[in-house]
Design a protein around this motif. Structure first.
Motif, PDB file in Angstrom:
ATOM      1  N   ILE A 374     104.206  93.956 -83.836  1.00 39.95           N
ATOM      2  CA  ILE A 374     103.011  93.435 -84.515  1.00 39.95           C
ATOM      3  C   ILE A 374     101.869  94.447 -84.441  1.00 39.95           C
ATOM      4  O   ILE A 374     101.214  94.757 -85.453  1.00 39.95           O
ATOM      5  N   VAL A 375     101.622  94.977 -83.244  1.00 44.78           N
ATOM      6  CA  VAL A 375     100.540  95.953 -83.088  1.00 44.78           C
ATOM      7  C   VAL A 375     100.874  97.240 -83.830  1.00 44.78           C
ATOM      8  O   VAL A 375      99.991  97.904 -84.385  1.00 44.78           O
ATOM      9  N   TRP A 376     102.161  97.585 -83.880  1.00 44.01           N
ATOM     10  CA  TRP A 376     102.596  98.781 -84.618  1.00 44.01           C
ATOM     11  C   TRP A 376     102.231  98.654 -86.098  1.00 44.01           C
ATOM     12  O   TRP A 376     101.722  99.607 -86.708  1.00 44.01           O
ATOM     13  N   VAL A 377     102.478  97.494 -86.663  1.00 39.98           N
ATOM     14  CA  VAL A 377     102.136  97.259 -88.072  1.00 39.98           C
ATOM     15  C   VAL A 377     100.632  97.358 -88.288  1.00 39.98           C
ATOM     16  O   VAL A 377     100.157  97.956 -89.269  1.00 39.98           O
ATOM     17  N   LEU A 378      99.843  96.790 -87.357  1.00 36.78           N
ATOM     18  CA  LEU A 378      98.383  96.879 -87.475  1.00 36.78           C
ATOM     19  C   LEU A 378      97.910  98.326 -87.386  1.00 36.78           C
ATOM     20  O   LEU A 378      97.011  98.749 -88.132  1.00 36.78           O
ATOM     21  N   ALA A 379      98.524  99.086 -86.481  1.00 35.63           N
ATOM     22  CA  ALA A 379      98.156 100.496 -86.362  1.00 35.63           C
ATOM     23  C   ALA A 379      98.514 101.263 -87.638  1.00 35.63           C
ATOM     24  O   ALA A 379      97.747 102.138 -88.079  1.00 35.63           O
ATOM     25  N   ALA A 380      99.665 100.947 -88.214  1.00 37.60           N
ATOM     26  CA  ALA A 380     100.061 101.611 -89.464  1.00 37.60           C
ATOM     27  C   ALA A 380      99.079 101.304 -90.581  1.00 37.60           C
ATOM     28  O   ALA A 380      98.771 102.172 -91.414  1.00 37.60           O
ATOM     29  N   ARG A 381      98.558 100.085 -90.636  1.00 38.16           N
ATOM     30  CA  ARG A 381      97.547  99.723 -91.641  1.00 38.16           C
ATOM     31  C   ARG A 381      96.285 100.574 -91.467  1.00 38.16           C
ATOM     32  O   ARG A 381      95.686 101.022 -92.443  1.00 38.16           O
ATOM     33  N   LEU A 382      95.880 100.762 -90.194  1.00 37.98           N
ATOM     34  CA  LEU A 382      94.708 101.599 -89.951  1.00 37.98           C
ATOM     35  C   LEU A 382      94.958 103.035 -90.393  1.00 37.98           C
ATOM     36  O   LEU A 382      94.035 103.721 -90.852  1.00 37.98           O
ATOM     37  N   TYR A 383      96.190 103.495 -90.281  1.00 37.17           N
ATOM     38  CA  TYR A 383      96.509 104.858 -90.683  1.00 37.17           C
ATOM     39  C   TYR A 383      96.533 105.020 -92.205  1.00 37.17           C
ATOM     40  O   TYR A 383      96.521 106.146 -92.709  1.00 37.17           O
ATOM     41  N   HIS A 384      96.597 103.914 -92.911  1.00 35.89           N
ATOM     42  CA  HIS A 384      96.599 103.989 -94.371  1.00 35.89           C
ATOM     43  C   HIS A 384      95.188 103.943 -94.943  1.00 35.89           C
ATOM     44  O   HIS A 384      95.015 104.014 -96.170  1.00 35.89           O
ATOM     45  N   ARG A 385      94.181 103.843 -94.094  1.00 35.21           N
ATOM     46  CA  ARG A 385      92.812 103.843 -94.604  1.00 35.21           C
ATOM     47  C   ARG A 385      92.456 105.236 -95.119  1.00 35.21           C
ATOM     48  O   ARG A 385      92.791 106.242 -94.512  1.00 35.21           O
ATOM     49  N   GLU A 386      91.715 105.271 -96.220  1.00 37.42           N
ATOM     50  CA  GLU A 386      91.353 106.551 -96.809  1.00 37.42           C
ATOM     51  C   GLU A 386      90.363 107.313 -95.935  1.00 37.42           C
ATOM     52  O   GLU A 386      90.352 108.541 -95.929  1.00 37.42           O
ATOM     53  N   GLN A 387      89.508 106.564 -95.184  1.00 38.71           N
ATOM     54  CA  GLN A 387      88.511 107.225 -94.358  1.00 38.71           C
ATOM     55  C   GLN A 387      89.067 107.712 -93.028  1.00 38.71           C
ATOM     56  O   GLN A 387      88.325 108.188 -92.169  1.00 38.71           O
ATOM     57  N   LEU A 388      90.392 107.595 -92.815  1.00 41.47           N
ATOM     58  CA  LEU A 388      90.974 107.979 -91.528  1.00 41.47           C
ATOM     59  C   LEU A 388      90.728 109.446 -91.222  1.00 41.47           C
ATOM     60  O   LEU A 388      90.375 109.822 -90.102  1.00 41.47           O
TER      61      LEU A 388
END
Length: 392
Positions: A374-388
């Protein structure tokens, strides 16, 4: 070659180039934690044994009223000394651990066959400092009381068994492996803490650090998917943390093998198979920590902000330890599904050499890996942010 594997190798190579991080994670921490625990255990055991074996100097008020008692105590390696003028203050200030006060009517009551009054003055707020001494004196006085009471009954032609309607036996089923001192009880918390945040520097540097150095954007521009990139970074952090935990466990076994235990009823040696089980227990926490740290590094706007979350992360592994200290409970199935609490319980059971059912392993590992996913999926979502990739 898979993209995540390339990223994993790249992060581990970068990590091992940082000598300070390697020394702290693989030398300082693995040496410090076992040596501190072993030192605490050895020192505590030595002090307790010395207190029980040495001649005890006991301040006594009114020793002249109970010469027989004082002679008996002296035969038990307890020497009466002059008591302070203010015994309460002397005990509170730790000048003495305990003071014995003998009532002025002790002799008259003793000769009349009435209960003779004694008083122990001690400070119960310091059990670690004076607990052993208080227990020793109390035990001796109870033994003297029982011995004299028996002699009085015999002198009156009464069998001592008449006043002992119950004959209570005791059988301690505890094994030497299940005896823990305070130092060993800290091991679950320290292991979980190391497993959870041991890879903090690598995880933060691999995302927030690279973003500040402007080396993250070129990596994200490669054909590798962001899911593969973050997976490689998480696995690199987990591998580095697991290596640090493994070295710590090996040093723990070596350190406690050197602690002298011939005069204590406990086994301090941790077998090799127990070390393997401990690694399996904390594996979900290692992955969870690597995933959470990577997610925080992706969420934070800077390296310093990511480090600011450290106090909150340190608090999480403390919760089950604090809970079990104030409210010890029998392990139940639902507890094994709670992060940190379940691992804490299993670590203690492994150290106590207790068997763990297959279902209990399944609950603990299954729930742990589900949470990691679950946390892995949330982290992957954060990595898909354009401002990363944007620094600052």
């Amino acid at each position: 070659m898979s993209a995540w594997w390339i990223v994993l190798r790249k992060e581990l190579l970068d990590a091992f180039r940082d000598r300070r991080m390697v020394i702290v994670a693989l030398v300082v921490m693995p040496l410090a934690v076992p040596l501190i625990l072993a030192g605490m255990s050895s020192l505590g055991t030595k002090r307790q044994v010395e207190k029980l074996e040495r001649t005890l100097e006991l301040p006594v008020i009114g020793a002249e009223h109970a010469s027989n008692l004082m002679a008996w105590l002296e035969a038990q390696d307890v020497r009466g000394v002059a008591a302070p003028a203010d015994p309460d203050r002397a005990v509170r200030s730790q000048e003495f651990e305990v003071v014995l006060r003998i009532d002025t009517t002790f002799g008259d009551d003793w000769r009349a066959g009435r209960p003779a009054r004694l008083e122990l003055i001690y400070d119960s707020s310091r059990p670690l400092q004076s607990g052993a001494t208080i227990a020793r004196i109390r035990g001796l006085l109870e033994a003297y009381d029982s011995q004299v009471g028996t002699l009085r009954l015999i002198a009156r032609g009464i069998h001592p068994a008449v006043v002992q309607p119950l004959l209570v036996g005791s059988r301690d089923v505890a094994t030497p492996e299940s005896h823990f001192d305070l130092a060993q009880q800290m091991l679950p918390y320290l292991l979980l803490l190391l497993a959870f945040i041991g890879g903090m520097q690598l995880a933060i540097d691999a995302t927030a650090g690279e973003r500040e150095r402007q080396s993250l954007e070129p990596l994200l521009a490669t054909p590798a998917t962001r899911a593969a990139i973050i997976s490689g970074k998480i696995l690199a952090t987990a591998a580095f943390t697991l290596l640090s935990v493994l070295v710590t466990l090996v040093m723990y076994r070596l350190a406690f093998a050197l602690v002298p235990a011939e005069r204590v009823d406990m086994s301090l040696e941790v077998p090799v198979d127990a070390l393997g089980l401990l690694l399996i227990v904390i594996l979900p926490i290692v992955l969870l920590g690597a995933t959470v740290l990577t997610a925080l590094a992706a969420f934070a706007r800077s390296y310093r902000e990511a480090q600011g979350y450290l106090p909150l992360l340190i608090f999480l592994p403390m919760l089950p330890t604090l809970y079990l200290m104030v409210s010890p409970v029998k392990t139940q199935a639902w507890m094994l599904a709670v992060p940190f609490l379940g691992q804490n319980q299993l670590i203690l059971r492994i150290l106590r050499r207790e068997s763990i059912e297959l279902a209990e392993w399944a609950i603990s590992l299954g729930s742990g890996f589900v949470l990691v996913a679950i946390v892995w999926v949330l982290a992957a979502r954060l990595y898909h942010r354009e401002q990363l990739a944007a620094s600052g």
